[in-house]
Scaffold this active site. Sequence first.
Site, PDB file in Angstrom:
ATOM      1  N   ASN A 169       0.891  -1.354   0.049  1.00 38.14           N
ATOM      2  CA  ASN A 169      -0.038   0.023  -0.054  1.00 38.14           C
ATOM      3  C   ASN A 169       0.695   1.187  -0.088  1.00 38.14           C
ATOM      4  O   ASN A 169       0.401   2.368  -0.030  1.00 38.14           O
ATOM      5  CB  ASN A 169      -0.897   0.227   1.182  1.00 38.14           C
ATOM      6  CG  ASN A 169      -1.854  -1.092   1.378  1.00 38.14           C
ATOM      7  OD1 ASN A 169      -2.404  -1.550   0.263  1.00 38.14           O
ATOM      8  ND2 ASN A 169      -2.171  -1.776   2.317  1.00 38.14           N
ATOM      9  N   HIS A 205     -14.594  -0.688   5.247  1.00 35.35           N
ATOM     10  CA  HIS A 205     -13.529  -1.516   5.992  1.00 35.35           C
ATOM     11  C   HIS A 205     -14.130  -2.039   7.301  1.00 35.35           C
ATOM     12  O   HIS A 205     -14.802  -1.421   8.069  1.00 35.35           O
ATOM     13  CB  HIS A 205     -12.432  -0.626   5.808  1.00 35.35           C
ATOM     14  CG  HIS A 205     -11.266  -1.290   6.649  1.00 35.35           C
ATOM     15  ND1 HIS A 205     -10.714  -1.325   7.952  1.00 35.35           N
ATOM     16  CD2 HIS A 205     -10.292  -1.989   5.848  1.00 35.35           C
ATOM     17  CE1 HIS A 205      -9.449  -2.172   7.681  1.00 35.35           C
ATOM     18  NE2 HIS A 205      -9.092  -2.270   6.509  1.00 35.35           N
ATOM     19  N   GLU A 254     -16.185   5.352   1.945  1.00 35.68           N
ATOM     20  CA  GLU A 254     -14.902   5.390   1.766  1.00 35.68           C
ATOM     21  C   GLU A 254     -14.710   6.246   0.510  1.00 35.68           C
ATOM     22  O   GLU A 254     -15.500   5.951  -0.482  1.00 35.68           O
ATOM     23  CB  GLU A 254     -14.196   3.988   1.621  1.00 35.68           C
ATOM     24  CG  GLU A 254     -14.237   3.014   2.913  1.00 35.68           C
ATOM     25  CD  GLU A 254     -13.571   1.887   2.881  1.00 35.68           C
ATOM     26  OE1 GLU A 254     -13.214   1.572   1.720  1.00 35.68           O
ATOM     27  OE2 GLU A 254     -13.778   1.163   3.854  1.00 35.68           O
ATOM     28  N   SER A 293     -11.367  -0.179  -0.432  1.00 34.25           N
ATOM     29  CA  SER A 293     -10.081  -0.801  -0.380  1.00 34.25           C
ATOM     30  C   SER A 293     -10.043  -2.196  -1.250  1.00 34.25           C
ATOM     31  O   SER A 293      -8.687  -2.620  -1.550  1.00 34.25           O
ATOM     32  CB  SER A 293      -9.655  -1.201   1.143  1.00 34.25           C
ATOM     33  OG  SER A 293     -10.561  -1.687   1.587  1.00 34.25           O
ATOM     34  N   ASP A 344     -13.601   7.597   4.694  1.00 32.53           N
ATOM     35  CA  ASP A 344     -12.411   6.859   5.020  1.00 32.53           C
ATOM     36  C   ASP A 344     -11.742   6.790   3.909  1.00 32.53           C
ATOM     37  O   ASP A 344     -11.881   6.475   2.946  1.00 32.53           O
ATOM     38  CB  ASP A 344     -12.646   5.406   5.493  1.00 32.53           C
ATOM     39  CG  ASP A 344     -11.351   4.672   5.788  1.00 32.53           C
ATOM     40  OD1 ASP A 344     -10.366   5.158   5.552  1.00 32.53           O
ATOM     41  OD2 ASP A 344     -11.481   3.482   6.725  1.00 32.53           O
ATOM     42  N   HIS A 389      -7.315   4.961   1.217  1.00 29.95           N
ATOM     43  CA  HIS A 389      -6.544   4.562  -0.040  1.00 29.95           C
ATOM     44  C   HIS A 389      -6.548   5.624  -1.009  1.00 29.95           C
ATOM     45  O   HIS A 389      -6.234   5.652  -2.082  1.00 29.95           O
ATOM     46  CB  HIS A 389      -7.025   3.327  -0.715  1.00 29.95           C
ATOM     47  CG  HIS A 389      -6.816   1.884   0.143  1.00 29.95           C
ATOM     48  ND1 HIS A 389      -5.567   1.423  -0.057  1.00 29.95           N
ATOM     49  CD2 HIS A 389      -7.389   1.617   1.275  1.00 29.95           C
ATOM     50  CE1 HIS A 389      -5.620   0.395   0.910  1.00 29.95           C
ATOM     51  NE2 HIS A 389      -6.662   0.388   1.393  1.00 29.95           N
ATOM     52  N   LYS A 435      -0.352   4.163   4.276  1.00 30.44           N
ATOM     53  CA  LYS A 435      -0.548   3.765   2.888  1.00 30.44           C
ATOM     54  C   LYS A 435       0.279   4.654   1.887  1.00 30.44           C
ATOM     55  O   LYS A 435       1.275   4.754   1.923  1.00 30.44           O
ATOM     56  CB  LYS A 435      -2.026   3.553   2.521  1.00 30.44           C
ATOM     57  CG  LYS A 435      -2.445   2.178   3.335  1.00 30.44           C
ATOM     58  CD  LYS A 435      -3.833   2.083   3.356  1.00 30.44           C
ATOM     59  CE  LYS A 435      -3.998   0.824   4.186  1.00 30.44           C
ATOM     60  NZ  LYS A 435      -5.268   0.529   4.737  1.00 30.44           N
TER      61      LYS A 435
HETATM   62  C1  LIG Z   1      -5.946   0.176   6.199  1.00 28.61           C
HETATM   63  C2  LIG Z   1      -7.328   0.718   6.311  1.00 28.61           C
HETATM   64  C3  LIG Z   1      -7.688   1.108   7.461  1.00 28.61           C
HETATM   65  C4  LIG Z   1      -6.713   0.980   8.666  1.00 28.61           C
HETATM   66  O1  LIG Z   1      -5.828   1.818   8.659  1.00 28.61           O
HETATM   67  P1  LIG Z   1      -4.170   1.614   9.602  1.00 28.61           P
HETATM   68  O2  LIG Z   1      -3.523   2.802   9.659  1.00 28.61           O
HETATM   69  O3  LIG Z   1      -3.537   0.584   8.848  1.00 28.61           O
HETATM   70  O4  LIG Z   1      -4.824   0.958  10.948  1.00 28.61           O
HETATM   71  C5  LIG Z   1      -8.886   1.735   7.551  1.00 28.61           C
HETATM   72  N1  LIG Z   1      -9.675   1.851   6.686  1.00 28.61           N
HETATM   73  C6  LIG Z   1      -9.398   1.277   5.370  1.00 28.61           C
HETATM   74  C7  LIG Z   1     -10.259   1.387   4.398  1.00 28.61           C
HETATM   75  C8  LIG Z   1      -8.004   0.774   4.973  1.00 28.61           C
HETATM   76  O5  LIG Z   1      -7.797   0.412   3.993  1.00 28.61           O
END
Ligand SMILES: *Cc1c(COP(=O)(O)O)cnc(C)c1O
Length: 380
Positions: free
Chosen positions: A48, A134, A178, A182, A207, A210, A231
Amino acid sequence: MPALDDILQQKLLVLESKHQRRTLKETQREDGIRVLRNGKELISFSCNDYLGLSKHPEVIAAGIEALAEFGAGAGASRLVTGNNSLYEELEARLAAYKGTQAACVFGSGYLANMGTIPALVGKGDLILADKLVHACMIDAAKLSGASVMRFAHNNLDHCRMLLESNRSDHHQCIILTETVFSMDGDRAPVEALRALARHHDTWVMTDDAHGLGVIPRHMSSADIQMGTLSKGAGVYGGYVCGSQMLVDYLKTAARTLVFSTGLPPSVVACANAALSIIAEDSDLVALPLANARQFTSLLGLEVAQSAIVPLVMKENEKALEASALLEERGFLVAAIRPPTVPENTARLRFAFSALHEPEHIEELVAIIKEQGWAKEQADL
Ligand SMILES: *Cc1c(COP(=O)(O)O)cnc(C)c1O
């Protein structure tokens, strides 16, 4: 009474029979795309770290300097003595980048969601979550005690219907979605959701795990903009951007901020360096999406909307076999299985990096064509 280990063994056997058991594989990341596994070098489409910033010399130098100056750990939660001077810079950078009044940094993206959602809604409130959000948004929604309803993926009509029939029975209401999904790589209609939400006295939380460093910068109207520094930024840590009032409130009410130790200072320093690169180097930031589009164009797939492209193979076994075949041919592409994705949608998930060369993508595409995997995709 059966011993703990006997019970756990039974549980593992059940998972194994469904091809859902997971195991850790030691992986050494040499740079943004090259990884070593079992002594073999593979080109990874499963990191990522979209911009290769985890290995960027300026990011590493910032971390080393902070490690020497501030030490290894934060020493306490941010509210006690863990709030060193690097945090203020990071929160200012995040707010400036997102165009919000303020930002609040958490230990991780997972902790940001787990702290924020239960701080905003609880018993008597309503959460409307996109079907594909997620796991950590869902875990946070459950933890909050609010009623949780799911609307069909990116389906505004379904979301509207749920609002019309349920909003008035609850005090507060929040929509969770989101910016970039993801496991599917598609994007949410955030502005349309916000318009709908406004009509129903409802907040929108996005969220952007990505999106940061991949999707061209734009000002979002979402009330609560969560994301991660693990990421595109290549480091670690989570954040929420929004109004000053939201951030002031979270700093006193989000339990994962209050009751968990601050990030190691070196991590905060690395994040500052990474964000400065993301804000300044728009050519670099454009590359992961361009590479993903090169891939979808060569395969005749729908144009990529983000740096993530799935090839759905349905059966877990099939996705695992495809991933193993690619590994033999020098590519690391993770097979994603339920419960990470819905039943019968196991898939290969390709994550494109700024560091991938045209030859990497062409070679990968040749294998996919040879195996007929993309053709099946069109028939789904
Ligand atoms: C990876 C991810 C998270 C968690 O983030 P971290 O910093 O790795 O804990 C939350 N939401 C989505 C959509 C993700 O892909």
